[in-house]
Design a protein around this motif. Structure first.
Motif, PDB file in Angstrom:
ATOM      1  N   TYR A  35      34.603  -5.370  10.510  1.00 19.39           N
ATOM      2  CA  TYR A  35      34.226  -4.196   9.734  1.00 19.39           C
ATOM      3  C   TYR A  35      34.827  -4.334   8.334  1.00 19.39           C
ATOM      4  O   TYR A  35      35.899  -4.934   8.168  1.00 19.39           O
ATOM      5  N   GLN A  36      34.153  -3.764   7.356  1.00 17.12           N
ATOM      6  CA  GLN A  36      34.699  -3.740   5.993  1.00 17.12           C
ATOM      7  C   GLN A  36      35.152  -2.332   5.671  1.00 17.12           C
ATOM      8  O   GLN A  36      34.378  -1.374   5.801  1.00 17.12           O
ATOM      9  N   LEU A  37      36.408  -2.215   5.253  1.00 19.12           N
ATOM     10  CA  LEU A  37      37.008  -0.918   4.994  1.00 19.12           C
ATOM     11  C   LEU A  37      37.195  -0.730   3.491  1.00 19.12           C
ATOM     12  O   LEU A  37      37.911  -1.508   2.838  1.00 19.12           O
ATOM     13  N   HIS A  38      36.513   0.288   2.919  1.00 20.03           N
ATOM     14  CA  HIS A  38      36.615   0.623   1.485  1.00 20.03           C
ATOM     15  C   HIS A  38      36.273  -0.568   0.579  1.00 20.03           C
ATOM     16  O   HIS A  38      36.801  -0.664  -0.537  1.00 20.03           O
ATOM     17  N   ASN A  39      35.428  -1.472   1.062  1.00 19.17           N
ATOM     18  CA  ASN A  39      35.045  -2.658   0.281  1.00 19.17           C
ATOM     19  C   ASN A  39      36.258  -3.432  -0.229  1.00 19.17           C
ATOM     20  O   ASN A  39      36.212  -4.055  -1.286  1.00 19.17           O
TER      21      ASN A  39
ATOM     22  N   MET B  32      42.601  -7.742   6.911  1.00 17.68           N
ATOM     23  CA  MET B  32      42.710  -8.813   5.925  1.00 17.68           C
ATOM     24  C   MET B  32      42.279  -8.318   4.550  1.00 17.68           C
ATOM     25  O   MET B  32      41.288  -7.603   4.422  1.00 17.68           O
ATOM     26  N   ASP B  33      43.034  -8.686   3.516  1.00 19.51           N
ATOM     27  CA  ASP B  33      42.671  -8.394   2.129  1.00 19.51           C
ATOM     28  C   ASP B  33      41.653  -9.450   1.679  1.00 19.51           C
ATOM     29  O   ASP B  33      41.977 -10.641   1.591  1.00 19.51           O
ATOM     30  N   GLN B  34      40.424  -9.027   1.402  1.00 19.21           N
ATOM     31  CA  GLN B  34      39.357  -9.997   1.136  1.00 19.21           C
ATOM     32  C   GLN B  34      39.589 -10.786  -0.149  1.00 19.21           C
ATOM     33  O   GLN B  34      39.262 -11.975  -0.222  1.00 19.21           O
ATOM     34  N   HIS B  35      40.183 -10.161  -1.180  1.00 17.85           N
ATOM     35  CA  HIS B  35      40.414 -10.858  -2.448  1.00 17.85           C
ATOM     36  C   HIS B  35      41.483 -11.931  -2.298  1.00 17.85           C
ATOM     37  O   HIS B  35      41.298 -13.080  -2.714  1.00 17.85           O
ATOM     38  N   ARG B  36      42.596 -11.583  -1.686  1.00 13.76           N
ATOM     39  CA  ARG B  36      43.689 -12.546  -1.521  1.00 13.76           C
ATOM     40  C   ARG B  36      43.298 -13.665  -0.554  1.00 13.76           C
ATOM     41  O   ARG B  36      43.656 -14.832  -0.763  1.00 13.76           O
TER      42      ARG B  36
ATOM     43  N   THR C 142      37.887  -6.960  -5.269  1.00 15.71           N
ATOM     44  CA  THR C 142      37.978  -5.703  -4.537  1.00 15.71           C
ATOM     45  C   THR C 142      36.827  -4.787  -4.962  1.00 15.71           C
ATOM     46  O   THR C 142      36.556  -4.628  -6.146  1.00 15.71           O
ATOM     47  N   GLY C 143      36.146  -4.192  -3.975  1.00 14.77           N
ATOM     48  CA  GLY C 143      34.994  -3.350  -4.267  1.00 14.77           C
ATOM     49  C   GLY C 143      33.664  -4.014  -4.008  1.00 14.77           C
ATOM     50  O   GLY C 143      32.618  -3.363  -4.089  1.00 14.77           O
ATOM     51  N   GLN C 144      33.682  -5.307  -3.686  1.00  7.72           N
ATOM     52  CA  GLN C 144      32.441  -6.033  -3.423  1.00  7.72           C
ATOM     53  C   GLN C 144      32.072  -5.908  -1.952  1.00  7.72           C
ATOM     54  O   GLN C 144      32.868  -6.189  -1.067  1.00  7.72           O
ATOM     55  N   SER C 145      30.847  -5.459  -1.686  1.00  7.73           N
ATOM     56  CA  SER C 145      30.387  -5.284  -0.326  1.00  7.73           C
ATOM     57  C   SER C 145      29.972  -6.628   0.266  1.00  7.73           C
ATOM     58  O   SER C 145      29.329  -7.443  -0.396  1.00  7.73           O
ATOM     59  N   LEU C 146      30.344  -6.857   1.538  1.00  7.97           N
ATOM     60  CA  LEU C 146      30.053  -8.120   2.216  1.00  7.97           C
ATOM     61  C   LEU C 146      29.222  -7.861   3.466  1.00  7.97           C
ATOM     62  O   LEU C 146      29.413  -6.850   4.159  1.00  7.97           O
ATOM     63  N   GLN C 147      28.299  -8.776   3.732  1.00  8.58           N
ATOM     64  CA  GLN C 147      27.513  -8.702   4.955  1.00  8.58           C
ATOM     65  C   GLN C 147      28.368  -9.137   6.157  1.00  8.58           C
ATOM     66  O   GLN C 147      29.453  -9.691   5.995  1.00  8.58           O
ATOM     67  N   LYS C 148      27.833  -8.889   7.357  1.00  6.23           N
ATOM     68  CA  LYS C 148      28.582  -9.213   8.571  1.00  6.23           C
ATOM     69  C   LYS C 148      28.903 -10.705   8.657  1.00  6.23           C
ATOM     70  O   LYS C 148      30.037 -11.090   8.947  1.00  6.23           O
TER      71      LYS C 148
END
Length: 616
Positions: A435-439, A453-457, A571-577
């Protein structure tokens, strides 16, 4: 009880003062250049070696000093600029404290050569750690030459705090820019390790900016001019489309003295409100002239911060002047609420001439005639309808039948899908694994509980190891561009790109030409959009200038970190599953998935037991 307070020896006091005035080689450059300007020079040469650690030499053609003045110039608080305390509020010179030469001489080997115009010979003085080694009469040209060698030779701890040559050179060039921009009527030359970096002839302010930052800068400048009783503003601001990620090209000069002011910088930023992209900063080169009595320069050892009597007025004037210039030169959109757009002439009628209106009068009309005649005349002028209302419904039934027939022949592109209430157990396990939380965060399930997990880092870590691997084995994949991409940089930025050219090529960049002010790129790493190339290189140059690769880290490592930071998912970028799952899998395939390249945590885990405790 015995007395414990005592006077410090002069050499110790000088070293303490040097700690305030001289922080790095750039501090020496600033003080010596300002002394040369105060001496009335119109030609100044700056010579440095090893970013100023080995040698800083300033040669000017000013008025020079007498034998007595040359010796007194190395004494603390010896100055020719002020006589009384009131003079501090009528300053028109750069230096006035009399601490510069004394502080520099306390921590370096200093050689001074000077001669006045009417003298036949000059004088030379050599100092080592505040001690006079020799003083002789020599033959030297008019003016003064000050050589500062082996900075911090007697304070090894201070010398160890100096950064790499690249960083220290950047600070030296920054000080050189600040002084030379404030005085376009003086020619400046900078030599670094025997090669000429800058040769700035006498010119106007705009030409001085172009000579320093490149010819391409000329088209980026918007003039700013405002004269009031309180403040006189002149200079230039950069167009919004050329705003940069860094704050490098931001210069305030108050009475020809460079200053830093976060308050006035906010005035410029508010004038550009709505015109800049997020995370970018405008360029500006502004001269502010105020009454010397309304400012206090003597609040900071390096004199880069000053105090204004009325900052609020300066803020309003500066903001309005910049905003007016942006609107005057059609940089900012101008709204005119008094204009009615309905009154604008359409383009199709622009060349047409106005036609004279015609008036027709029914001369036979008489209001005093009988009503029957008037009503009959009205009927005579009435136009009969072409068709009756019943004709509108003729054939409607047949059309309706035809419509039904057409709809029966319509074919759907895809059949309607129906989902069963009871799904297979295997399908339930495959759905919603991440799941993606708050993009910003990616939440995933693990055997023991939950992973966040922090997607940017995380993406930074993945890209960092990929780039480092490509640069090490030198087998990066490059994506060819259909048309070469030409980017313009300043001369010192081009030098940094030249230093990193080999490493950049190993990551996938391909250069066809690198000139003094521009570079041509014909290939970029796979996955890097063409629009991001200039941003990546600007960020890389900024990182090289401000971050120091220690002995444990190489330029390759710094390059990989910088590119990973620029290209990572924001941060803020929406990702698909599938993108979320791919990111999780790629992270745990890394050698060090726990931390980002900057040693920040990439993910945290929470066990089922910890979750259970939250509900107790």
């Amino acid at each position: 009880m015995a007395d414990i307070i005592q006077l410090l020896p002069d050499h110790v006091a000088n070293q303490i003062a040097a700690g305030e005035v001289v922080q790095r080689p750039a501090s020496v450059v600033k003080e010596l250049l300002e002394n040369a300007i105060d001496a009335g020079a119109d030609s100044i040469k700056l010579i440095i070696k090893d970013a100023g650690k080995t040698l800083v030499q300033v040669i000017d053609n000013g008025k020079g000093m007498s034998t007595t003045d040359a010796r007194l110039s190395f004494e603390r608080h010896a100055t020719s600029k002020i006589r009384t305390a009131d003079d501090l509020f009528h300053l028109h010179t750069k230096g006035f404290r009399g601490e510069a030469l004394a502080s520099i001489a306390a921590i370096a080997h200093v050689e001074l050569k000077t001669k006045q115009e009417h003298d036949d010979v000059g004088n030379t003085i050599e100092m080592e750690g505040s001690k006079v080694v020799s003083q002789e009469v020599i033959v030297t040209p008019k003016g003064t030459s000050v050589s500062v060698k082996n900075l911090f030779f007697n304070i090894p701890a201070r010398r160890n705090f100096l950064k790499s040559d690249t960083v220290e050179l950047r600070h030296v060039i920054d000080e050189f820019h600040r002084v030379s921009l404030a005085h376009p009527s003086i020619s400046f030359v900078l030599y670094n390790n025997g090669s000429e970096n800058f040769n700035l002839p006498i010119s106007n302010f705009r030409q001085r900016i172009v000579n320093i930052f490149g010819n391409k800068t000329n088209e980026k400048l918007v003039p700013v001019e405002e004269n009031t009783e309180v403040l006189k503003i002149s200079g230039f601001v950069g167009k919004p489309e050329f705003a940069k990620k860094t704050r490098g090209e931001q210069y305030f000069f108050v009475n020809n003295r460079f200053i830093k002011s976060a308050y006035l910088n906010h005035a410029i930023a508010s004038a550009f409100d709505g015109l800049l992209k997020n995370g970018t900063h405008p360029s500006y080169f502004l001269n502010l002239e105020v009454d010397p009595q309304t400012i206090d320069i003597n609040i900071h050892p390096t004199k880069t911060e000053i105090k204004f009597d009325d900052e609020h007025t300066l803020y309003a004037l500066l903001r309005s002047a910049v905003k007016h210039s942006l609107g005057q030169f059609n940089i900012a959109p101008v709204l005119d609420f008094d204009r009615d757009p309905n009154l604008d002439t359409p383009y199709s009628y622009k060349s047409n001439t106005a036609s004279t209106p015609k008036i027709e009068v029914d001369r036979s009309f008489n209001p005093f005639q009988e009503e029957t005649n008037s009503r009959a005349r009205a009927v005579a002028y009435k136009k009969e309808p072409a068709t009756s209302w019943e004709s509108l419904y003729v054939g409607l039934e047949s059309k309706g039948n035809q419509t039904k027939q057409d709809f029966s022949e319509v074919h759907f592109e895809s059949e309607e899908q129906t989902v069963s209430i009871f799904e297979d157990e295997n399908e339930i396990k495959q759905v919603n694994t991440t799941y993606q939380l708050h993009n910003k965060y990616i939440v995933s399930t693990i055997k023991s509980g939950m992973l966040v997990m922090d997607q940017h880092r995380a993406h930074q870590r993945i890209l960092y190891e990929d780039f480092l691997k490509n640069m090490t084995i030198k087998e990066a994949t490059s994506q060819q561009l259909l048309f070469p991409l030409q980017l313009h940089f300043s001369k010192q930025d081009i030098d940094i790109i030249n230093q990193l050219k080999d490493d950049l090529e190993h990551t996938g960049f391909m250069f066809s030409n690198i000139s003094k002010e521009s570079i041509d790129i014909i290939g970029v790493p796979v996955g890097v959009p063409e629009s991001e190339v200039s941003i990546i290189l600007e960020q890389l140059i900024s990182d090289v200038e401000n971050e120091v690769p220690d002995s444990n880290f190489s330029a390759t490592d710094l390059l990989a970190k910088s590119m990973a930071k620029s290209l990572a998912i924001k941060t803020g970028q929406s990702l698909q599953k599938d993108e979320q799952e791919h990111l999780v899998n790629k992270l745990f395939a890394c050698k060090e998935p726990n931390v980002s390249p900057t040693n920040r945590t990439t993910f945290v885990t929470m066990s089922v037991d910890e979750l259970d405790k939250k509900f107790i």
